[in-house]
Design a protein around this motif. Structure first.
Motif, PDB file in Angstrom:
ATOM      1  N   VAL A  13       0.905  -1.096  -0.160  1.00  0.00           N
ATOM      2  CA  VAL A  13       0.099   0.362  -0.352  1.00  0.00           C
ATOM      3  C   VAL A  13       1.259   1.268   0.233  1.00  0.00           C
ATOM      4  CG1 VAL A  13      -1.503   1.073   1.808  1.00  0.00           C
ATOM      5  CG2 VAL A  13      -2.240  -1.118   1.052  1.00  0.00           C
ATOM      6  N   THR A  14       0.703   1.946  -0.837  1.00  0.00           N
ATOM      7  CA  THR A  14       1.574   3.583  -1.143  1.00  0.00           C
ATOM      8  C   THR A  14       0.855   4.916  -0.988  1.00  0.00           C
ATOM      9  OG1 THR A  14       2.439   3.221  -2.814  1.00  0.00           O
ATOM     10  CG2 THR A  14       2.505   4.978  -2.728  1.00  0.00           C
ATOM     11  N   ILE A  15       1.457   5.032   0.502  1.00  0.00           N
ATOM     12  CA  ILE A  15       1.216   6.554   0.685  1.00  0.00           C
ATOM     13  C   ILE A  15       1.502   7.559   0.419  1.00  0.00           C
ATOM     14  CG2 ILE A  15       0.828   8.186   3.104  1.00  0.00           C
ATOM     15  CD1 ILE A  15       0.991   5.463   4.718  1.00  0.00           C
ATOM     16  N   VAL A  16      -0.130   8.740   0.286  1.00  0.00           N
ATOM     17  CA  VAL A  16      -0.398   9.564  -0.537  1.00  0.00           C
ATOM     18  C   VAL A  16      -0.470  10.717   0.131  1.00  0.00           C
ATOM     19  CG1 VAL A  16      -1.320  11.007  -2.157  1.00  0.00           C
ATOM     20  CG2 VAL A  16      -0.414   8.671  -2.871  1.00  0.00           C
ATOM     21  N   PRO A  17       0.339  11.398   0.391  1.00  0.00           N
ATOM     22  CA  PRO A  17       0.132  12.440   1.655  1.00  0.00           C
ATOM     23  C   PRO A  17      -0.323  13.638   1.366  1.00  0.00           C
ATOM     24  CG  PRO A  17       2.402  12.860   0.893  1.00  0.00           C
ATOM     25  CD  PRO A  17       1.773  11.408   0.025  1.00  0.00           C
ATOM     26  N   GLU A  18      -0.882  14.702   1.171  1.00  0.00           N
ATOM     27  CA  GLU A  18      -1.800  15.798   0.904  1.00  0.00           C
ATOM     28  C   GLU A  18      -1.482  17.231   1.515  1.00  0.00           C
ATOM     29  OE1 GLU A  18      -6.547  17.573  -0.381  1.00  0.00           O
ATOM     30  OE2 GLU A  18      -6.129  15.911   0.095  1.00  0.00           O
ATOM     31  N   ILE A  19      -1.338  18.032   1.327  1.00  0.00           N
ATOM     32  CA  ILE A  19      -1.188  19.176   1.448  1.00  0.00           C
ATOM     33  C   ILE A  19      -1.880  20.231   1.044  1.00  0.00           C
ATOM     34  CG2 ILE A  19       0.474  21.630   2.199  1.00  0.00           C
ATOM     35  CD1 ILE A  19       1.070  18.976   3.633  1.00  0.00           C
ATOM     36  N   ASP A  20      -3.009  20.357   1.916  1.00  0.00           N
ATOM     37  CA  ASP A  20      -4.114  21.344   0.813  1.00  0.00           C
ATOM     38  C   ASP A  20      -4.342  22.666   0.940  1.00  0.00           C
ATOM     39  OD1 ASP A  20      -6.604  21.428  -0.650  1.00  0.00           O
ATOM     40  OD2 ASP A  20      -7.928  20.804   1.080  1.00  0.00           O
ATOM     41  N   LEU A  21      -3.902  22.851  -0.292  1.00  0.00           N
ATOM     42  CA  LEU A  21      -3.298  23.754  -0.814  1.00  0.00           C
ATOM     43  C   LEU A  21      -4.517  25.152  -2.714  1.00  0.00           C
ATOM     44  CD1 LEU A  21       0.240  24.622   0.427  1.00  0.00           C
ATOM     45  CD2 LEU A  21      -1.526  25.268   1.802  1.00  0.00           C
ATOM     46  N   PRO A  22      -3.723  26.222  -3.064  1.00  0.00           N
ATOM     47  CA  PRO A  22      -3.685  27.595  -1.800  1.00  0.00           C
ATOM     48  C   PRO A  22      -4.806  27.586  -0.946  1.00  0.00           C
ATOM     49  CG  PRO A  22      -4.986  27.937  -3.953  1.00  0.00           C
ATOM     50  CD  PRO A  22      -4.653  26.610  -4.184  1.00  0.00           C
ATOM     51  N   GLY A  23      -6.191  27.010  -1.085  1.00  0.00           N
ATOM     52  CA  GLY A  23      -6.965  27.743  -0.068  1.00  0.00           C
ATOM     53  C   GLY A  23      -7.183  26.230   1.612  1.00  0.00           C
ATOM     54  N   HIS A  24      -8.083  26.267   1.659  1.00  0.00           N
ATOM     55  CA  HIS A  24      -8.162  25.456   2.892  1.00  0.00           C
ATOM     56  C   HIS A  24      -7.173  24.936   4.050  1.00  0.00           C
ATOM     57  CE1 HIS A  24     -12.169  22.736   2.032  1.00  0.00           C
ATOM     58  NE2 HIS A  24     -11.131  23.237   1.057  1.00  0.00           N
ATOM     59  N   CYS A  25      -6.657  26.709   4.043  1.00  0.00           N
ATOM     60  CA  CYS A  25      -5.214  27.048   4.903  1.00  0.00           C
ATOM     61  C   CYS A  25      -5.496  27.871   5.968  1.00  0.00           C
ATOM     62  CB  CYS A  25      -4.605  28.261   3.642  1.00  0.00           C
ATOM     63  SG  CYS A  25      -5.536  29.009   3.656  1.00  0.00           S
ATOM     64  N   ALA A  26      -6.374  27.314   6.614  1.00  0.00           N
ATOM     65  CA  ALA A  26      -6.457  28.006   8.002  1.00  0.00           C
ATOM     66  C   ALA A  26      -5.328  27.653   9.185  1.00  0.00           C
ATOM     67  CB  ALA A  26      -7.638  27.724   8.885  1.00  0.00           C
ATOM     68  N   ALA A  27      -4.987  26.391   8.903  1.00  0.00           N
ATOM     69  CA  ALA A  27      -3.920  26.605  10.017  1.00  0.00           C
ATOM     70  C   ALA A  27      -3.022  26.510  10.065  1.00  0.00           C
ATOM     71  CB  ALA A  27      -3.946  24.569   9.917  1.00  0.00           C
ATOM     72  N   LEU A  28      -2.310  26.792   8.636  1.00  0.00           N
ATOM     73  CA  LEU A  28      -1.680  27.179   8.035  1.00  0.00           C
ATOM     74  C   LEU A  28      -1.013  28.703   8.622  1.00  0.00           C
ATOM     75  CD1 LEU A  28       1.343  26.549   5.255  1.00  0.00           C
ATOM     76  CD2 LEU A  28       0.419  28.957   5.713  1.00  0.00           C
ATOM     77  N   ARG A  29      -1.925  29.254   8.247  1.00  0.00           N
ATOM     78  CA  ARG A  29      -2.266  30.894   8.424  1.00  0.00           C
ATOM     79  C   ARG A  29      -2.141  31.113   9.983  1.00  0.00           C
ATOM     80  NH1 ARG A  29      -2.418  34.399   5.170  1.00  0.00           N
ATOM     81  NH2 ARG A  29      -3.037  34.096   2.738  1.00  0.00           N
ATOM     82  N   THR A  30      -2.899  29.639  11.056  1.00  0.00           N
ATOM     83  CA  THR A  30      -2.379  30.320  12.452  1.00  0.00           C
ATOM     84  C   THR A  30      -0.579  30.130  12.844  1.00  0.00           C
ATOM     85  OG1 THR A  30      -4.560  28.794  12.330  1.00  0.00           O
ATOM     86  CG2 THR A  30      -2.969  28.665  14.390  1.00  0.00           C
ATOM     87  N   ALA A  31      -0.257  29.585  11.761  1.00  0.00           N
ATOM     88  CA  ALA A  31       1.438  29.217  12.320  1.00  0.00           C
ATOM     89  C   ALA A  31       1.821  30.178  11.578  1.00  0.00           C
ATOM     90  CB  ALA A  31       1.808  27.939  12.008  1.00  0.00           C
ATOM     91  N   LEU A  32       1.094  30.859  10.659  1.00  0.00           N
ATOM     92  CA  LEU A  32       2.279  32.418  10.348  1.00  0.00           C
ATOM     93  C   LEU A  32       1.445  33.230   9.343  1.00  0.00           C
ATOM     94  CD1 LEU A  32       3.849  30.107   7.783  1.00  0.00           C
ATOM     95  CD2 LEU A  32       5.040  31.133   9.229  1.00  0.00           C
ATOM     96  N   PRO A  33       0.617  33.787  10.405  1.00  0.00           N
ATOM     97  CA  PRO A  33      -0.445  34.921  10.305  1.00  0.00           C
ATOM     98  C   PRO A  33       0.063  35.779   9.933  1.00  0.00           C
ATOM     99  CG  PRO A  33       0.967  34.949  12.964  1.00  0.00           C
ATOM    100  CD  PRO A  33       1.446  33.858  12.157  1.00  0.00           C
ATOM    101  N   GLU A  34       1.082  35.681   9.633  1.00  0.00           N
ATOM    102  CA  GLU A  34       1.893  37.557   8.975  1.00  0.00           C
ATOM    103  C   GLU A  34       0.975  37.381   6.891  1.00  0.00           C
ATOM    104  OE1 GLU A  34       5.418  34.651   8.946  1.00  0.00           O
ATOM    105  OE2 GLU A  34       4.103  35.352   9.861  1.00  0.00           O
TER     106      GLU A  34
END
Length: 535
Positions: free
Chosen positions: A230-251
């Protein structure tokens, strides 16, 4: 008839040999080249056979053998289409043959992948046959239709612990799925530790529980999955769905919004990868994810980027693709990415068009949909949804015209975060049926999921990447909820992904009915839908 899922293409009774006691005891005997497969098979069988699975050091004369061998004798050749999830230029040869004979069960293939697929067929034969019954002598053979046979789960919204992910990997392997797509980031959370930005995973819940995978845990999950092919495929959902990233990088600045949209609807502003600081931050994230990922694919999201201009969306998606390729991986994205252009190397995951959303056209139709009324949906909101998703009706055409590939995940049938229909809901699971599943989808029976025909979309074989079911986690509280939505529907998904055709319902429902025992023995909750004659 066996209860194997997917149903083998060829199944004949063998003559001249007697039946075997399903109770065994059983031992694994393997070609030395298949030692990792043998270890995986032993682990998959252990929850079911217990002490009836003999240790390796047991005398050879004891019990019946499950023999694993690299042997092309009587193994069929199948026409497998789609993208090889392990990165091979051509799909792996997973065709297998299996014989139940006087001395045990023989599992054979030309490849290790095929031997494991044969062994999971053997496992299902043993688990779905009562331990006080006999296993008939028989010959089975099969080969897959689609190379990519996947399942997506959503730890971003409902965290699934590493041990729980292993349960899902085992379930995927037992049903011959070969991709686990992890939706690791979304507005609700960021679930993978990255050296470039520890603040992304710096949050814990009130109980102090860690809600992300460390780099080491992610590596271990990949190794565990790989042993089961079984192959694992990671998803980093961008450019939307990004509130968690914005919390870490609010600038980071918001992406430019279309005229008239600013302030009209509540949404998290998407990211603008034409901005230098945003580009640098995202590049560092993707560099880490690609470095940590053993498989060849990284999913970049690209869906539902509400509040971004077409020009900025196009530039951002193109740069996300470029970065993943620069870091040595192949990008996958949701179908909206096709609006940034498509080439032959691109894979777009087809999930929606306006008709399959089944939204009402009139106030009267809305009033007849209590599941929508209960969410506060109005005809004004319905109109806005239809307008926002209208471009999706041309996404498939864009991919086909550009020579790309489509990964088939239609919301109508393969989105498993759909509520079960009231008419198939047992009384003791009515509360779960009302709570679990996205409320805007029409509740459906298990038969509905099993009715999906992958050829119904008219996509040429050469442009199909494969098949993948999804299970988003907005309404989930833990693994029991996840598997309740997953089971029994995963069985028909696995069958159509392997065989390329929908099962015949009246026959299939009697097979899936026998799999409740398999799930119970693995400690997995399931939904006892009343359109299945459970045993």
């Amino acid at each position: 008839m066996t209860a194997v899922i997917p149903d083998p293409r060829t199944h004949v009774a063998a003559t001249g040999t007697g039946a075997l006691p399903a109770a065994g005891p059983w031992r694994i005997r393997a070609d030395p080249r298949l030692a990792p497969v043998a270890d995986a098979v032993r682990a998959l069988l252990a929850p079911h056979l217990g002490e009836r699975l003999l240790p390796d050091e047991a005398p050879p004369a004891h019990g019946y053998a499950i023999t694993l061998s690299l042997d092309a004798t009587d193994v069929p050749l199948g026409r497998t289409i789609g993208v090889a999830p392990d990165g091979g230029a051509e799909p792996a040869d997973e065709a297998y043959g299996l014989t139940v004979g006087a001395d045990g069960i023989s599992c054979r293939s030309r490849t290790a992948q095929g031997v494991l697929r044969a062994a999971t067929t053997a496992a299902q034969l043993l688990v779905t046959t009562p331990s006080d019954a006999m296993l008939d002598a028989q010959e089975l053979s099969d080969a897959p239709r689609y190379a990519w046979r996947g399942l997506m789960i959503d730890p971003a919204r409902c965290f699934v612990t590493p041990d729980e992910v292993r349960h899902v990997i085992d379930l995927a392997a037992l049903y011959k799925l070969n991709v686990l797509h992890l939706h690791l980031t979304d507005n609700e959370g960021w679930r993978i530790e990255l050296p470039s930005n520890p603040s992304l995973t710096g949050h814990q819940d009130a109980a102090g529980e860690r809600l992300f995978y460390t780099a080491d845990e992610y590596r271990e999950l990949q190794a565990y999955a790989a042993q089961r092919h079984v192959t694992i495929v990671p998803e980093i959902d961008l450019p939307g769905h990004c509130a968690a990233l914005r919390t870490a990088l609010p600038e980071l600045p918001p992406a430019p919004a279309p005229d008239g949209l600013t302030g009209r609807f509540p949404f998290v502003p998407p990211l603008d990868l034409t901005d230098a600081d945003t580009h640098a931050a995202v590049a560092a994230v993707l560099a880490d994810v690609c470095a940590l990922t053993e498989g060849p694919f990284v999913h970049i999201g690209g869906d539902e980027a509400v509040g971004i201009t077409d020009e900025c969306f196009t530039a951002s998606v193109r740069e996300l693709r470029n970065l993943v390729r620069e870091f040595g991986k192949r990008p996958v994205a949701w179908q909206e990415s096709s609006r940034a252009g498509v080439g032959p190397e691109d894979i777009a995951q087809f999930w929606v068009d306006v008709p399959m959303m089944e939204l009402p056209d009139t106030a009267e139709e809305l009033a007849d949909r209590p599941e929508l009324v209960a969410t506060g949906l109005t005809m004004g909101v319905v109109g806005a949804l239809k307008a926002f998703f209208a471009p999706s009706d041309q996404d498939v055409e864009r991919v086909l015209a550009g020579g790309g590939r489509l990964l088939l995940s239609p919301q109508s049938h393969l989105y498993l975060d759909r509520r079960y229909a009231p008419e198939v809901t047992p009384a003791d699971q009515a509360d779960d049926a009302a709570r679990l599943g996205f409320p805007h989808y029409r509740p459906r029976s298990v038969e509905h999921t099993a009715s999906w025909d992958p050829t119904s979309h008219g996509i040429p074989d050469e442009q199909v990447a494969g098949v993948e079911a999804t299970l988003f986690g907005e309404t989930l509280r833990g693994l029991d909820d996840l598997t309740t939505l997953l089971l029994p529907r995963l069985g028909s998904v696995a069958e159509v992904a392997w065989s390329g055709r929908a099962p015949e319902w009246s026959e299939y429902r009697t097979r899936i009915a026998q799999h409740a025992r398999l799930w119970r023995e693995r400690g997995l909750a399931h939904f006892a839908a009343q359109d299945i004659p459970w045993r």
